[in-house]
Design a protein around this motif. Structure first.
Motif, PDB file in Angstrom:
ATOM      1  N   VAL A   1       0.909  -0.896  -0.044  1.00 59.65           N
ATOM      2  CA  VAL A   1       0.053   0.427   0.189  1.00 59.65           C
ATOM      3  C   VAL A   1       0.742   0.941  -0.038  1.00 59.65           C
ATOM      4  O   VAL A   1       0.786   2.127  -0.512  1.00 59.65           O
ATOM      5  N   GLN A   2       2.008   1.429   0.884  1.00 62.89           N
ATOM      6  CA  GLN A   2       2.646   2.334   1.460  1.00 62.89           C
ATOM      7  C   GLN A   2       3.469   2.494  -0.292  1.00 62.89           C
ATOM      8  O   GLN A   2       3.747   3.813  -0.944  1.00 62.89           O
ATOM      9  N   ASP A   3       4.089   1.698  -1.517  1.00 59.70           N
ATOM     10  CA  ASP A   3       5.139   1.912  -2.213  1.00 59.70           C
ATOM     11  C   ASP A   3       3.953   2.000  -3.550  1.00 59.70           C
ATOM     12  O   ASP A   3       4.323   2.897  -4.070  1.00 59.70           O
ATOM     13  N   GLY A   4       2.972   1.160  -3.590  1.00 54.33           N
ATOM     14  CA  GLY A   4       2.156   1.583  -4.444  1.00 54.33           C
ATOM     15  C   GLY A   4       0.762   2.448  -5.342  1.00 54.33           C
ATOM     16  O   GLY A   4       1.205   3.199  -5.423  1.00 54.33           O
ATOM     17  N   LEU A   5       0.788   2.563  -3.635  1.00 53.09           N
ATOM     18  CA  LEU A   5      -0.187   3.745  -3.730  1.00 53.09           C
ATOM     19  C   LEU A   5       0.135   5.302  -2.707  1.00 53.09           C
ATOM     20  O   LEU A   5      -1.028   6.124  -2.578  1.00 53.09           O
ATOM     21  N   VAL A   6       1.720   4.839  -2.411  1.00 45.61           N
ATOM     22  CA  VAL A   6       1.825   5.966  -1.658  1.00 45.61           C
ATOM     23  C   VAL A   6       1.515   6.574  -1.112  1.00 45.61           C
ATOM     24  O   VAL A   6       0.704   7.990  -0.740  1.00 45.61           O
ATOM     25  N   ALA A   7      -0.129   5.894   0.865  1.00 51.35           N
ATOM     26  CA  ALA A   7      -0.380   6.319   1.370  1.00 51.35           C
ATOM     27  C   ALA A   7      -0.173   5.436   3.001  1.00 51.35           C
ATOM     28  O   ALA A   7       0.739   4.039   2.492  1.00 51.35           O
ATOM     29  N   GLY A   8      -0.433   6.014   3.824  1.00 55.02           N
ATOM     30  CA  GLY A   8      -1.082   4.897   4.483  1.00 55.02           C
ATOM     31  C   GLY A   8       0.379   4.729   5.531  1.00 55.02           C
ATOM     32  O   GLY A   8       1.470   3.486   6.192  1.00 55.02           O
ATOM     33  N   LEU A   9       1.638   5.647   5.198  1.00 57.11           N
ATOM     34  CA  LEU A   9       2.228   5.741   5.482  1.00 57.11           C
ATOM     35  C   LEU A   9       3.105   6.067   6.967  1.00 57.11           C
ATOM     36  O   LEU A   9       3.739   5.303   7.480  1.00 57.11           O
ATOM     37  N   ARG A  10       1.359   6.728   7.689  1.00 57.15           N
ATOM     38  CA  ARG A  10       2.211   6.159   9.435  1.00 57.15           C
ATOM     39  C   ARG A  10       0.862   5.359  10.152  1.00 57.15           C
ATOM     40  O   ARG A  10       0.658   4.681  11.213  1.00 57.15           O
ATOM     41  N   LEU A  11       0.913   4.381   9.446  1.00 56.13           N
ATOM     42  CA  LEU A  11      -0.132   2.576   9.969  1.00 56.13           C
ATOM     43  C   LEU A  11       0.704   1.999  10.328  1.00 56.13           C
ATOM     44  O   LEU A  11       1.653   1.650   9.918  1.00 56.13           O
TER      45      LEU A  11
ATOM     46  N   GLU B   1      -1.637  -0.932  -8.605  1.00 57.18           N
ATOM     47  CA  GLU B   1      -0.576   0.025  -8.544  1.00 57.18           C
ATOM     48  C   GLU B   1      -0.156  -0.360  -7.263  1.00 57.18           C
ATOM     49  O   GLU B   1       0.446  -0.994  -6.588  1.00 57.18           O
ATOM     50  N   PHE B   2      -1.445  -1.188  -6.234  1.00 57.90           N
ATOM     51  CA  PHE B   2      -1.506  -2.237  -5.302  1.00 57.90           C
ATOM     52  C   PHE B   2      -0.724  -3.435  -5.856  1.00 57.90           C
ATOM     53  O   PHE B   2       0.111  -3.576  -4.888  1.00 57.90           O
ATOM     54  N   LEU B   3      -1.418  -3.633  -6.764  1.00 59.32           N
ATOM     55  CA  LEU B   3      -1.082  -5.610  -7.162  1.00 59.32           C
ATOM     56  C   LEU B   3       0.246  -5.632  -7.576  1.00 59.32           C
ATOM     57  O   LEU B   3       1.098  -6.408  -6.948  1.00 59.32           O
ATOM     58  N   ARG B   4       0.466  -4.357  -8.775  1.00 61.24           N
ATOM     59  CA  ARG B   4       2.032  -3.880  -8.678  1.00 61.24           C
ATOM     60  C   ARG B   4       3.461  -4.579  -7.412  1.00 61.24           C
ATOM     61  O   ARG B   4       4.336  -4.784  -7.658  1.00 61.24           O
ATOM     62  N   ALA B   5       2.593  -3.416  -6.534  1.00 64.19           N
ATOM     63  CA  ALA B   5       3.608  -3.575  -5.456  1.00 64.19           C
ATOM     64  C   ALA B   5       3.747  -4.378  -4.577  1.00 64.19           C
ATOM     65  O   ALA B   5       4.492  -4.308  -3.715  1.00 64.19           O
TER      66      ALA B   5
END
Length: 163
Positions: free
Chosen positions: A49-59, A81-85
């Motif tokens: 999620v963090q790498d592919g979607l650039v989100a959830g960095l604080r999770l 994006e998530f699938l590839r990451a």
């Protein structure tokens, strides 16, 4: 890492659900799957999620519902994006588990007619969701033909005695 030309049947069906199922049902299925998953596996999902979607960095990997929310919403907005990451071994496990989750029961209408293509993104770079993947869902459901027991035309609205 995932690539459409190398996906297995589980991942293809999972991708179909990510594109067409209602977001609330998808999120619930992901919560159902992520909650009992080993923490180290959830950490790999979070990292994707963090790498592919650039989100959830604080999770944290224990933040199951926010991770589920980001996976479902992120894949709807930025298909693939998530699938590839996501590492393929984790993706296959996630896909298989989501497919059999209770929230996904009966969500495969139109799968047989789906060509596997990703939706076209808007000029702004996002796929605009109408609440149920409207344009994809409508296109897929437009190919579904309902028949009565006698073989005549029917519809889901009249199938059970409705008018």
């Amino acid at each position: 890492m995932w690539a459409p030309e190398h996906e297995d049947q589980w991942v293809r069906q999972y991708r179909f659900l990510l594109r067409t199922a209602p977001l609330d049902a998808l999120e619930e299925a992901h919560v159902e799957v992520l909650a009992p998953m080993a923490r180290r596996r959830r950490a790999l999902v979070l990292r994707a999620v963090q790498d592919g979607l650039v989100a959830g960095l604080r999770l944290d990997p224990d933040d199951v519902r926010p991770i589920a929310h980001l996976v479902t919403l992120g894949e709807r907005r930025r298909p693939g994006e998530f699938l590839r990451a996501c590492p393929s071994v984790v993706l296959s496990e996630l896909a298989e588990s989501v497919l059999v989750a209770e929230a996904m029961f009966g969500r495969f209408a139109g799968y047989a007619a789906w060509d596997g293509a990703e939706p076209v993104l808007t000029d702004g770079g996002a796929w605009v969701d109408g609440g149920f993947g409207e344009h994809w869902h409508d296109a897929l459901m437009g190919r579904v033909v309902y028949r009565t027991f006698a073989g005549g035309p029917s519809s889901p609205d009249t199938a059970f005695g409705g008018h």
